[in-house]
Design a protein around this motif. Structure first.
Motif, PDB file in Angstrom:
ATOM      1  N   THR A   1      11.693  -0.498 -50.302  1.00  0.00           N
ATOM      2  CA  THR A   1      10.338  -0.082 -49.926  1.00  0.00           C
ATOM      3  C   THR A   1      10.392   1.242 -49.161  1.00  0.00           C
ATOM      4  OG1 THR A   1       9.702  -2.402 -49.684  1.00  0.00           O
ATOM      5  CG2 THR A   1       8.245  -0.757 -48.679  1.00  0.00           C
ATOM      6  N   ALA A   2      11.320   1.320 -48.211  1.00  0.00           N
ATOM      7  CA  ALA A   2      11.450   2.542 -47.408  1.00  0.00           C
ATOM      8  C   ALA A   2      11.756   3.736 -48.310  1.00  0.00           C
ATOM      9  CB  ALA A   2      12.548   2.357 -46.360  1.00  0.00           C
ATOM     10  N   ALA A   3      12.617   3.505 -49.300  1.00  0.00           N
ATOM     11  CA  ALA A   3      12.988   4.596 -50.205  1.00  0.00           C
ATOM     12  C   ALA A   3      11.811   5.012 -51.091  1.00  0.00           C
ATOM     13  CB  ALA A   3      14.177   4.179 -51.065  1.00  0.00           C
ATOM     14  N   ILE A   4      11.003   4.042 -51.514  1.00  0.00           N
ATOM     15  CA  ILE A   4       9.839   4.361 -52.362  1.00  0.00           C
ATOM     16  C   ILE A   4       8.871   5.265 -51.586  1.00  0.00           C
ATOM     17  CG2 ILE A   4       7.809   3.404 -53.538  1.00  0.00           C
ATOM     18  CD1 ILE A   4       9.539   0.789 -53.925  1.00  0.00           C
ATOM     19  N   PHE A   5       8.573   4.876 -50.349  1.00  0.00           N
ATOM     20  CA  PHE A   5       7.677   5.707 -49.532  1.00  0.00           C
ATOM     21  C   PHE A   5       8.291   7.090 -49.300  1.00  0.00           C
ATOM     22  CE2 PHE A   5       5.371   1.826 -48.171  1.00  0.00           C
ATOM     23  CZ  PHE A   5       4.082   2.305 -48.286  1.00  0.00           C
ATOM     24  N   ALA A   6       9.584   7.099 -48.960  1.00  0.00           N
ATOM     25  CA  ALA A   6      10.224   8.383 -48.653  1.00  0.00           C
ATOM     26  C   ALA A   6      10.133   9.319 -49.856  1.00  0.00           C
ATOM     27  CB  ALA A   6      11.683   8.159 -48.258  1.00  0.00           C
ATOM     28  N   TYR A   7      10.366   8.752 -51.038  1.00  0.00           N
ATOM     29  CA  TYR A   7      10.304   9.561 -52.258  1.00  0.00           C
ATOM     30  C   TYR A   7       8.894  10.133 -52.428  1.00  0.00           C
ATOM     31  CZ  TYR A   7      10.460  10.960 -57.118  1.00  0.00           C
ATOM     32  OH  TYR A   7      10.376  11.698 -58.268  1.00  0.00           O
ATOM     33  N   CYS A   8       7.889   9.261 -52.343  1.00  0.00           N
ATOM     34  CA  CYS A   8       6.511   9.709 -52.615  1.00  0.00           C
ATOM     35  C   CYS A   8       5.994  10.641 -51.526  1.00  0.00           C
ATOM     36  CB  CYS A   8       5.594   8.508 -52.778  1.00  0.00           C
ATOM     37  SG  CYS A   8       5.993   7.539 -54.245  1.00  0.00           S
TER      38      CYS A   8
ATOM     39  N   GLN B   1       4.622  -3.296 -44.443  1.00  0.00           N
ATOM     40  CA  GLN B   1       5.522  -4.370 -44.842  1.00  0.00           C
ATOM     41  C   GLN B   1       6.549  -3.884 -45.869  1.00  0.00           C
ATOM     42  OE1 GLN B   1       2.053  -4.589 -45.834  1.00  0.00           O
ATOM     43  NE2 GLN B   1       1.656  -4.929 -43.670  1.00  0.00           N
ATOM     44  N   GLY B   2       7.770  -4.352 -45.714  1.00  0.00           N
ATOM     45  CA  GLY B   2       8.749  -4.148 -46.771  1.00  0.00           C
ATOM     46  C   GLY B   2       8.584  -5.235 -47.813  1.00  0.00           C
ATOM     47  N   PHE B   3       9.274  -5.089 -48.970  1.00  0.00           N
ATOM     48  CA  PHE B   3       9.465  -6.199 -49.913  1.00  0.00           C
ATOM     49  C   PHE B   3       8.251  -6.452 -50.816  1.00  0.00           C
ATOM     50  CE2 PHE B   3       9.920 -11.162 -49.889  1.00  0.00           C
ATOM     51  CZ  PHE B   3      10.751 -11.186 -50.984  1.00  0.00           C
ATOM     52  N   LEU B   4       7.035  -6.149 -50.326  1.00  0.00           N
ATOM     53  CA  LEU B   4       5.821  -6.525 -51.060  1.00  0.00           C
ATOM     54  C   LEU B   4       5.217  -5.355 -51.822  1.00  0.00           C
ATOM     55  CD1 LEU B   4       3.932  -8.544 -48.302  1.00  0.00           C
ATOM     56  CD2 LEU B   4       5.746  -9.293 -49.851  1.00  0.00           C
ATOM     57  N   ALA B   5       4.459  -5.694 -52.836  1.00  0.00           N
ATOM     58  CA  ALA B   5       3.703  -4.698 -53.595  1.00  0.00           C
ATOM     59  C   ALA B   5       2.586  -5.475 -54.277  1.00  0.00           C
ATOM     60  CB  ALA B   5       4.621  -4.025 -54.608  1.00  0.00           C
TER      61      ALA B   5
ATOM     62  N   VAL C   1       8.724   0.631 -41.852  1.00  0.00           N
ATOM     63  CA  VAL C   1       8.691  -0.496 -42.780  1.00  0.00           C
ATOM     64  C   VAL C   1       9.401  -1.664 -42.098  1.00  0.00           C
ATOM     65  CG1 VAL C   1       9.578  -1.328 -45.005  1.00  0.00           C
ATOM     66  CG2 VAL C   1       8.743   1.040 -44.793  1.00  0.00           C
ATOM     67  N   VAL C   2       8.759  -2.829 -42.076  1.00  0.00           N
ATOM     68  CA  VAL C   2       9.374  -3.966 -41.385  1.00  0.00           C
ATOM     69  C   VAL C   2       9.444  -5.179 -42.311  1.00  0.00           C
ATOM     70  CG1 VAL C   2       9.408  -5.327 -39.259  1.00  0.00           C
ATOM     71  CG2 VAL C   2       8.216  -3.142 -39.280  1.00  0.00           C
TER      72      VAL C   2
END
Ligand code: ADP
Ligand code: ASP
Ligand code: MG
Length: 416
Positions: A203-210, A181-185, A35-36
């Motif tokens: 963002t990184a945490a959301i992906f890691a969780y899912c 990308q970070g920050f966006l949705a 994620v950048v």
């Protein structure tokens, strides 16, 4: 799978992008989602672009040009072949940005902000993805908006976890190196939304969780989580390990090294969070995980600058009771004030807030109709976790203390 996050500071120039590649090579990039954020101070520059769009159209193009120029310098440094596809891809994104401004009809600042601010992230990830492919780190560029879905509370949107989980499970190929990308949705109508400034850690945490990832590593310009922000405190020390709880508390009080929403999804699945230096990728950094005692156990200092302290007292010496307090909080909510500390006595109520949305004047006007109001602008809020007398005395030295609140393990001091 592992999730990496690189912030703006790590990719502020061509050297930074090359360093990102070096970090991946050193640590391994198999089954990695990277994620950048936007490069360097791009998001601040984009905020100026948006401000000019609304308030100073004559300066709009020059503000956009500033953003183009920074990225062009980096592109020219990274790619020898000036016909590389990356030049066309980046140009396309800037064309899209210009087209938006030309055709937009919405007067809603927050909506326009979210449709445009994220070009920083879209461009940075395009450049990085192409660069990594060019030097042999094969990867896939993915548009985060196809995965993370939110409501339409622009500039601070809330994740729709069910749809996000479904998208990630069904569409993300986790067995390769992905760059996003970070920050966006995006919202249900596919308009771009954002998770709040500095939201890429989240963002990184959301992906890691899912993805039920094995770990998240956020790569920073500091050796890890320190017991104080080295910009404001001398002799800050590295915390080798901290618990999720400690990390949530530190972030909540304003330790800006971790975005406050990052920890909770990781804690729910007990995914360890590493905070490491992108300049020293093999060093241990800080590990945030379950139940780990703070190591070393020392006071931790947090400062939030440019806060507002509002003190209210009743006009007629009547008590400030539940009804008043709930009314005060409704107004704070209405004007989107982020509340840091509250303190009340029989006839007075003080609240230290972060005026994130510049609504102070409107709030004060409302409050003055009902209360005696004293407002201190530009105060600093210090928090010390695991405080002791020495730490408090040292901090209060040379400062005017306006408010002080001690709870078990934490002291908060508002100063001018
Ligand atoms: P990113 O590049 O990911 O956006 P940030 O700038 O948001 O990184 O976070 C790193 C910065 O956080 C450091 O440069 C440091 O000044 C600041 N910081 C604040 N509190 C702390 C802390 N307790 N430990 C380490 N860094 C901190
Ligand atoms: N680029 C965004 C910001 O500067 C998000 C982030 O960096 O986390 O706020
Ligand atoms: Mg940042």
């Amino acid at each position: 799978m592992q999730v990496y996050k690189f912030g703006g500071a790590s990719v502020k120039d061509a050297e930074g992008v090359k360093n990102l590649a070096a970090v991946l090579k050193t640590t391994g990039y198999d089954k990695t989602l990277v994620v950048v954020s936007a490069m360097g101070k791009t998001t601040n520059r984009m905020e100026l672009v948006i401000k000019n769009y609304f308030e100073n159209k004559g300066e709009l193009q020059s503000a956009i040009f500033e953003v183009i120029k920074c990225h062009n310098d980096i592109l020219l440094d990274l790619f020898e072949n000036k016909r590389h596809q990356v030049f066309a891809d980046v140009k396309l994104l800037f064309d899209e940005l210009n087209l938006f401004f030309k055709s937009n009809k919405s007067p809603d600042y927050n909506f326009v902000y979210d449709q445009t601010i994220g070009f920083g992230e879209l461009i940075s990830t395009k450049i990085i993805s192409h660069y990594l492919n060019e030097i042999g780190l094969k990867n896939s560029w993915i548009d985060v908006r196809e995965f993370i879905k939110t409501d339409n509370y622009y500039r601070r949107s809330n994740v729709n976890w069910d749809v996000t989980q479904e998208n990630i499970t069904s569409k993300l190929n986790g067995s390769i190196l992905n760059i996003t990308q970070g920050f966006l949705a995006s919202d249900a109508n596919n308009f771009t939304t954002t998770l709040g400034r500095e939201g890429s850690d989240y963002t990184a945490a959301i992906f890691a969780y899912c993805l039920s990832a094995n770990s998240v590593t956020i790569w920073k310009d500091v050796p890890g989580v320190l017991n104080a922000d080295p910009r404001y405190f001398e002799n800050a020390q590295l915390l080798h390990q901290i618990s999720y709880r400690e990390a949530i508390e530190l972030a909540f009080y304003g330790a800006s090294v971790i975005h406050p929403k990052t920890v909770q999804p990781l804690q729910r699945k007990e995914i360890p969070l590493y905070v490491k230096s992108f300049l020293n990728p093999t060093a241990d950094g800080t590990c945030v995980s379950k139940g780990k005692a703070l190591d070393p156990e020392i006071p931790c200092f947090i400062v939030k600058k440019k806060q507002i302290l509002i003190s209210l007292s009743s006009l007629d010496f009547s008590y400030i009771m539940e009804e008043n307090i709930s009314e005060i909080f409704s107004l704070l909510h209405l004007y989107k004030m982020k509340v840091d500390v509250i303190q009340n006595s029989a006839i007075s109520f003080s609240v230290c807030v972060d005026n994130l949305y510049n609504n102070l004047a409107k709030l004060l006007q409302h409050l003055k109709a009902k209360f005696n109001v004293t407002c201190y602008d530009n105060v600093s809020l210090y928090t010390i976790r695991h405080y002791n007398d020495v730490a408090v005395k040292e901090l209060e030295k040379d400062k005017t203390v306006l408010l002080k609140q001690l709870t078990q393990g934490t002291v908060q001091i508002v100063t001018q």
